[in-house]
Write an enzyme that holds these catalytic residues in place. Structure first.
Site, PDB file in Angstrom:
ATOM      1  N   ASP A 127       0.453   6.876   1.923  1.00 24.57           N
ATOM      2  CA  ASP A 127       1.622   6.108   2.718  1.00 24.57           C
ATOM      3  C   ASP A 127       1.334   4.780   2.558  1.00 24.57           C
ATOM      4  O   ASP A 127       0.046   4.597   2.027  1.00 24.57           O
ATOM      5  CB  ASP A 127       1.648   6.279   4.203  1.00 24.57           C
ATOM      6  N   LYS A 128       2.413   3.770   2.554  1.00 27.24           N
ATOM      7  CA  LYS A 128       2.267   2.319   2.298  1.00 27.24           C
ATOM      8  C   LYS A 128       1.131   1.735   3.090  1.00 27.24           C
ATOM      9  O   LYS A 128       0.072   0.970   2.557  1.00 27.24           O
ATOM     10  CB  LYS A 128       3.497   1.684   2.535  1.00 27.24           C
TER      11      LYS A 128
END
Length: 283
Positions: A127-128
């Site tokens: 994820d970011k």
């Protein structure tokens, strides 16, 4: 080429010994080149013991992602794979705008600078706002070999969760599906896909606990969803009920260990990474 494949066609050899997909084989046949002992030949050509097979893959399509100059935190690289230690705060691929900076766009810029004719092949995503180790295939062939055996790729995570986690170790076995009111959020749901997360408590503080996780399945946001469902959202994970933490962007989640079998050498590869320094704020 070994005696076992003497008399086989190049096509049969690549499908069996090389574990080629039929799609990849077609691309080589249509737009690439095959050489036997330095002479270009067709796929039907039978092989003899001792023949040297050389393949030239076609140049890959780059897609719509716009290349950006940026720092690639490379831990390991050879002709087939790259291992990165990704910082939090940057997406692996742009979620909406293809011109947004991302790990993929940094790779494309680096490939163009090197004159490397391949696109960005992401094998393990993060994820970011998750940091840590991730695996990149440098070309379509190694990407195929790695993704067809994803169960042989092992990742271990560490996270900081809110509250005093009481259990020493265990397994969360709860199905995960998309939330009805969101295209991003996931929830534990009877209609979801099977999802299993092993956990082990590292240490416990008054307001936070540090936990180590091993994923037995690979669902989107799996650790974040499972811990929020248990009532212990990850620190900083406002999407799943956690409180924002000063000085920390997003959830406190880090991929600390990556293990895989090299797609070509078959060597066992293991890499480790320490969590971000700012996690000391949780002590």
């Amino acid at each position: 080429m070994t005696e076992a494949y003497a008399g086989s066609s190049i096509r049969e050899f690549l499908l069996q010994a090389g574990e080629f997909s039929r799609q990849l084989l077609k691309k080589v046949r249509m737009d690439g080149m095959v050489f036997i002992n330095g002479t270009q030949v067709e796929m039907w050509r039978p092989l003899d013991t001792g023949d040297e097979v050389l393949l030239v893959f076609p140049e890959e399509e780059k897609g719509a992602i716009f290349p950006h100059q940026g720092t690639l935190p490379i831990v390991f690289e050879d002709d087939d794979v790259i291992v990165l230690d990704k910082p939090a705060g940057i997406p692996v691929v742009p979620p909406f705008d293809q011109k947004e900076p991302s790990i993929a766009s940094y790779l494309l810029f680096e490939y163009e600078k090197r004159g490397y004719p391949c696109t960005a092949h992401i094998v393990t995503r993060l994820d970011k706002d998750t940091s840590g180790l991730m695996l990149i295939a440098k070309h379509a062939y190694s990407h195929w070999l790695l993704t067809k055996k994803l169960d042989l790729i092992s990742r271990q995570y560490v996270a900081v969760v809110e509250g005093e986690f009481r259990e020493k170790e265990g397994l969360i076995d709860e199905p995960i599906g998309r939330a009805e009111d969101s295209i991003i959020r996931r929830v534990v749901s009877p209609e979801g896909k099977p999802s299993k997360t092993q956990y082990h408590l590292i240490n416990q503080e008054k307001n936070y606990s540090r936990i180590r996780f091993k994923l037995l399945t690979g669902r989107t946001h799996q650790i974040r969803v499972h811990m929020a469902h248990r009532g212990y959202p990850l620190a900083g994970d406002t999407l799943y009920g956690g409180k924002k933490v000063d000085g920390v962007d997003g959830q406190a989640l880090h991929c600390e260990r990556l293990h895989f079998i090299h797609p070509w050498t078959k060597k066992k590869m293991t890499f480790t990474s320490e969590p971000p320094k700012h996690w000391e704020e949780f002590a």
